[in-house]
Design an enzyme around this catalytic site. Sequence first.
Site, PDB file in Angstrom:
ATOM      1  N   HIS A  67      11.182 -23.346   9.116  1.00  0.00           N
ATOM      2  CA  HIS A  67      10.247 -24.025  10.140  1.00  0.00           C
ATOM      3  C   HIS A  67       8.937 -24.072   9.602  1.00  0.00           C
ATOM      4  CE1 HIS A  67      13.124 -23.924  13.841  1.00  0.00           C
ATOM      5  NE2 HIS A  67      13.750 -24.386  12.720  1.00  0.00           N
ATOM      6  N   GLY A  96      -2.052  -5.680   8.001  1.00  0.00           N
ATOM      7  CA  GLY A  96      -2.894  -5.455   7.134  1.00  0.00           C
ATOM      8  C   GLY A  96      -2.641  -6.660   5.941  1.00  0.00           C
ATOM      9  N   ASP A 129       0.753  -1.197  -0.081  1.00  0.00           N
ATOM     10  CA  ASP A 129      -0.021  -0.055  -0.143  1.00  0.00           C
ATOM     11  C   ASP A 129       0.692   1.217  -0.100  1.00  0.00           C
ATOM     12  OD1 ASP A 129       0.763   0.344   2.589  1.00  0.00           O
ATOM     13  OD2 ASP A 129      -1.177   0.504   3.454  1.00  0.00           O
ATOM     14  N   GLY A 145       2.553  -4.046   8.602  1.00  0.00           N
ATOM     15  CA  GLY A 145       2.499  -5.353   8.011  1.00  0.00           C
ATOM     16  C   GLY A 145       1.554  -6.056   8.473  1.00  0.00           C
ATOM     17  N   ARG A 150       6.655   1.077   8.762  1.00  0.00           N
ATOM     18  CA  ARG A 150       6.788   2.035   9.424  1.00  0.00           C
ATOM     19  C   ARG A 150       7.668   1.896  10.674  1.00  0.00           C
ATOM     20  NH1 ARG A 150       0.566   4.315   8.534  1.00  0.00           N
ATOM     21  NH2 ARG A 150       1.274   5.426   6.604  1.00  0.00           N
ATOM     22  N   ARG A 184       4.044 -30.352  10.426  1.00  0.00           N
ATOM     23  CA  ARG A 184       3.366 -29.351  11.101  1.00  0.00           C
ATOM     24  C   ARG A 184       2.700 -28.383   9.911  1.00  0.00           C
ATOM     25  NH1 ARG A 184       8.059 -29.074  15.147  1.00  0.00           N
ATOM     26  NH2 ARG A 184       7.566 -30.602  16.547  1.00  0.00           N
ATOM     27  N   CYS A 222       3.126  -3.042   4.162  1.00  0.00           N
ATOM     28  CA  CYS A 222       2.366  -1.708   4.717  1.00  0.00           C
ATOM     29  C   CYS A 222       3.068  -1.286   5.676  1.00  0.00           C
ATOM     30  CB  CYS A 222       0.790  -2.456   4.577  1.00  0.00           C
ATOM     31  SG  CYS A 222       0.625  -3.318   6.204  1.00  0.00           S
ATOM     32  N   GLY A 223       2.333  -0.396   6.456  1.00  0.00           N
ATOM     33  CA  GLY A 223       2.622   0.371   7.463  1.00  0.00           C
ATOM     34  C   GLY A 223       3.141  -0.471   8.752  1.00  0.00           C
TER      35      GLY A 223
END
Length: 145
Positions: A100, A72, A10, A70, A111, A138, A67-68
């Site tokens: 892993h 979102g 973004d 992370g 940011r 896993r 993004c700012g």
Amino acid sequence: MMRKIGIGGDHAGFDYKKAIKESLTQKGFEVVDFGPDSDASADYPDFVHPLATAVEQGDVELGIAICGSGNGVCMTVNKHQSIRGALVWNTELSALSRQHNNANIVCIPARFISLDLAEEIVDTFLNTEFEGGRHERRVNKIACQ
């Protein structure tokens, strides 16, 4: 060695996206840029859903979402069934997300970390292999069936 990487985010991640794309291109990667194309206000789902789809379909090998915070972009990419997006803020977490968890999209909080660190995180992510073994069992349980 992988050569085709997707990137998107973004407005808050635009400058980092632009710099990381340039750096990867100089290193010989083909980078598919899903946008945005400026730092004007933008909605990250519009750009990272197509990025996640490209990773799912094998059009790109791995993805980078920025993004700012992370958060979102990470929440958005993880809505895709075969995506394992990892919110990463240091190189150790970047390596572990691949080793892993077999993460296939790294999510960067522009940011909260420097551009230099973001580039180190990306380099680590792209150059670290999944260890398999006990981790594979896993990872195979992550997706909802």
